[in-house]
Enzyme design. Structure first.
Site, short mmCIF file in Angstrom:
data_model
loop_
_atom_site.label_atom_id
_atom_site.label_comp_id
_atom_site.label_asym_id
_atom_site.label_seq_id
_atom_site.Cartn_x
_atom_site.Cartn_y
_atom_site.Cartn_z
N GLU A 1 0.82 -1.22 0.00
CA GLU A 1 0.00 0.00 0.00
C GLU A 1 0.85 1.27 0.00
O GLU A 1 1.92 1.32 0.62
CB GLU A 1 -0.88 -0.01 1.26
CG GLU A 1 -1.82 1.18 1.33
CD GLU A 1 -3.08 0.85 2.11
OE1 GLU A 1 -3.70 -0.19 1.82
OE2 GLU A 1 -3.43 1.62 3.00
N THR B 1 -4.08 4.92 -1.39
CA THR B 1 -5.16 5.46 -0.54
C THR B 1 -5.73 6.76 -1.11
O THR B 1 -5.14 7.38 -2.00
CB THR B 1 -4.69 5.67 0.92
OG1 THR B 1 -3.73 6.71 0.92
CG2 THR B 1 -4.11 4.41 1.51
N TYR B 2 -6.85 7.16 -0.51
CA TYR B 2 -7.59 8.34 -0.98
C TYR B 2 -8.03 9.16 0.22
O TYR B 2 -8.92 8.74 0.97
CB TYR B 2 -8.80 7.85 -1.76
CG TYR B 2 -9.59 8.89 -2.52
CD1 TYR B 2 -9.27 9.22 -3.83
CD2 TYR B 2 -10.69 9.51 -1.93
CE1 TYR B 2 -10.03 10.14 -4.54
CE2 TYR B 2 -11.44 10.43 -2.64
CZ TYR B 2 -11.10 10.74 -3.95
OH TYR B 2 -11.86 11.65 -4.65
N ASP C 1 -12.48 7.91 6.28
CA ASP C 1 -12.28 8.31 7.68
C ASP C 1 -12.97 9.64 7.92
O ASP C 1 -12.86 10.56 7.11
CB ASP C 1 -10.77 8.54 7.93
CG ASP C 1 -10.02 7.23 8.11
OD1 ASP C 1 -10.61 6.28 8.64
OD2 ASP C 1 -8.84 7.18 7.73
N HIS D 1 -16.14 -2.87 13.14
CA HIS D 1 -15.85 -1.46 12.87
C HIS D 1 -16.09 -0.68 14.16
O HIS D 1 -17.08 -0.94 14.86
CB HIS D 1 -16.75 -0.96 11.72
CG HIS D 1 -16.45 0.43 11.31
ND1 HIS D 1 -17.16 1.51 11.79
CD2 HIS D 1 -15.49 0.94 10.50
CE1 HIS D 1 -16.66 2.62 11.26
NE2 HIS D 1 -15.65 2.31 10.48
N GLN E 1 3.75 4.66 16.35
CA GLN E 1 2.66 4.17 15.49
C GLN E 1 1.54 3.54 16.32
O GLN E 1 0.37 3.61 15.95
CB GLN E 1 3.20 3.07 14.56
CG GLN E 1 3.64 3.53 13.19
CD GLN E 1 4.27 2.33 12.49
OE1 GLN E 1 5.31 1.82 12.88
NE2 GLN E 1 3.62 1.87 11.43
P1 FAD Z 1 -18.88 1.32 5.53
O1 FAD Z 1 -18.87 -0.04 4.93
O2 FAD Z 1 -19.82 2.31 4.95
O3 FAD Z 1 -19.16 1.13 7.08
C1 FAD Z 1 -19.01 2.21 8.00
C2 FAD Z 1 -19.88 1.97 9.22
O4 FAD Z 1 -21.27 2.00 8.83
C3 FAD Z 1 -19.68 0.59 9.86
O5 FAD Z 1 -19.87 0.71 11.24
C4 FAD Z 1 -20.78 -0.26 9.24
O6 FAD Z 1 -21.15 -1.33 10.08
C5 FAD Z 1 -21.89 0.77 9.06
N1 FAD Z 1 -22.73 0.51 7.88
C6 FAD Z 1 -22.33 0.12 6.65
N2 FAD Z 1 -23.38 0.04 5.81
C7 FAD Z 1 -24.46 0.41 6.54
C8 FAD Z 1 -25.83 0.53 6.23
N3 FAD Z 1 -26.31 0.29 5.00
N4 FAD Z 1 -26.67 0.93 7.22
C9 FAD Z 1 -26.22 1.21 8.46
N5 FAD Z 1 -24.91 1.11 8.79
C10 FAD Z 1 -24.06 0.71 7.85
N6 FAD Z 1 -10.09 5.74 4.70
C11 FAD Z 1 -9.84 6.77 3.86
O7 FAD Z 1 -10.28 7.90 4.12
N7 FAD Z 1 -9.09 6.58 2.72
C12 FAD Z 1 -8.58 5.37 2.37
O8 FAD Z 1 -7.90 5.24 1.35
C13 FAD Z 1 -8.83 4.26 3.24
N8 FAD Z 1 -8.39 3.01 2.95
C14 FAD Z 1 -8.75 1.95 3.74
C15 FAD Z 1 -8.37 0.64 3.38
C16 FAD Z 1 -8.72 -0.44 4.18
C17 FAD Z 1 -8.33 -1.84 3.75
C18 FAD Z 1 -9.47 -0.24 5.38
C19 FAD Z 1 -9.81 -1.39 6.27
C20 FAD Z 1 -9.85 1.05 5.76
C21 FAD Z 1 -9.51 2.14 4.94
N9 FAD Z 1 -9.92 3.45 5.26
C22 FAD Z 1 -9.62 4.50 4.41
C23 FAD Z 1 -10.66 3.70 6.49
C24 FAD Z 1 -12.18 3.57 6.28
O9 FAD Z 1 -12.63 4.53 5.37
C25 FAD Z 1 -12.84 3.74 7.65
O10 FAD Z 1 -12.55 2.64 8.47
C26 FAD Z 1 -14.30 4.07 7.66
O11 FAD Z 1 -14.64 4.43 9.00
C27 FAD Z 1 -15.24 2.93 7.24
O12 FAD Z 1 -15.14 2.67 5.91
P2 FAD Z 1 -15.97 1.47 5.23
O13 FAD Z 1 -15.69 1.54 3.80
O14 FAD Z 1 -15.72 0.20 5.92
O15 FAD Z 1 -17.45 2.00 5.52
#
Ligand code: FAD
Length: 289
Positions: free
Chosen positions: A16, A47-48, A108, A147, A210
């Site tokens: 990454e 990442t974004y 995030d 999460h 970290q």
């Molecule tokens: P979601 O899948 O939308 O979930 C977020 C929360 O909402 C969870 O608690 C879930 O249970 C809940 N949820 C999901 N769908 C629903 C629904 N339909 N109804 C109600 N609740 C729901 N962040 C960045 O800003 N940039 C990056 O490049 C980045 N890369 C990442 C790469 C990896 C491999 C991982 C694990 C994380 C990364 N993150 C990044 C962090 C990530 O964006 C955060 O952890 C964020 O808080 C959750 O993202 P998600 O895509 O899992 O969200």
């Protein structure tokens, strides 16, 4: 090449990168990407807007990875960093560069930053939008310890189903430091009928600072064995780096030995760390990835 096809071929180890914050830093990135490409990861993700960083250069860096260094790129894209129009524009830019892989994320939350009003709400909504806009292979994130915003692991897995139903081809896990947690999670996913490949996220922790950031962001459990390492070597940067690399290597070997085929290393722009881990695995992972 689509990540789905790469995963179907067998063992994968990916790395990454995060993009620079300023245009003036882009030139140094040519070196970072080239150095990282030398270890020949199965693919590299970019990442974004993570951790309050920029999303402006994700496409440029993904282009550099794939079209200048010959490594398939996985471009991250988030709901919180971009409104729907920006998402559509980024997808067009990716298409124009032949980048077929997107990790669809909610993003995030950053303190003091108001997300755009006209945005996708959940990663599952973004997944559907990406798939509707072209021939992309889309992945999503998953959380072996749940999460942090979810009331329970079970509730989080129920929500995970939305992204799987929306069409993600694979999931990449949040980092974890205790493999048992990951094995239990895989069993739970199988139990509820989620069968897409899950890539295990491994973070080589190479300096003590970290740790605080990692645990506050992800809420991950630090096993006693790991805490003892940090306690003993945390004040000695060279020793901590060596121990962190050894710990990550050990985790990866255990995962592979237990049948996990796909590993993602959170190398975070540190090609020297990636090189040392790949060197440690040189006879363990296939040369042709
Ligand atoms: P979601 O899948 O939308 O979930 C977020 C929360 O909402 C969870 O608690 C879930 O249970 C809940 N949820 C999901 N769908 C629903 C629904 N339909 N109804 C109600 N609740 C729901 N962040 C960045 O800003 N940039 C990056 O490049 C980045 N890369 C990442 C790469 C990896 C491999 C991982 C694990 C994380 C990364 N993150 C990044 C962090 C990530 O964006 C955060 O952890 C964020 O808080 C959750 O993202 P998600 O895509 O899992 O969200």
């Amino acid at each position: 090449m689509k990540i789905k096809e790469i995963l179907d071929r067998g063992i994968t180890v990916s790395c990454e990168l995060f993009p620079p914050k300023k245009e003036s830093e882009l030139s140094d990135y040519h070196r970072v990407v080239a150095e990282m490409a030398k270890v020949r990861p199965s693919f590299m993700s970019v990442t974004y807007g993570a951790s309050g960083g920029t999303s402006d250069y994700t496409v440029d860096i993904a282009n550099e990875v794939q079209n200048r260094n010959g490594i398939p790129a996985l471009a991250h894209l988030t709901c919180l960093s971009s409104d729907k129009q920006k998402v559509a524009s980024v997808l067009e830019q990716l298409k124009a560069r032949g980048i077929e892989n997107v990790l669809a994320l909610r993003g995030d939350r950053v303190e003091g930053v108001t997300p755009p009003a006209d945005r996708y709400e959940h990663a599952s909504d973004l997944t559907a939008a990406v798939l509707a806009s072209g021939d992309f292979c889309v992945g999503g994130a998953c959380y072996p310890e749940g999460h942090p915003e979810s009331p329970s692991l079970r509730a989080d897995i129920e929500n995970l189903r939305y992204k799987v139903d929306a069409g993600v081809s694979f999931l990449t896990s949040q980092m974890f430091f205790d493999n048992t947690i990951f094995y239990r999670y895989l069993l739970e996913l199988h139990r509820v009928g989620i069968h897409v490949p899950v890539i295990a996220g491994i973070m080589p922790v190479t300096h003590a600072k970290q740790i605080m950031r990692i645990t506050s962001l992800s809420g991950t459990v630090l096993p006693q064995r790991f805490r003892m390492i940090v306690e003993r070597f945390g004040d000695d940067p060279a020793a901590m780096q060596q121990a962190g690399i050894a710990y990550a290597t050990d985790q990866i070997i255990d995962l592979l030995a237990n049948g996990v085929e796909h590993i993602h290393i959170y190398t975070m722009n540190r090609p020297q760390i990636a090189a040392r881990i790949f060197e440690n695995l040189s006879s363990i992972i296939p040369h042709e990835r």
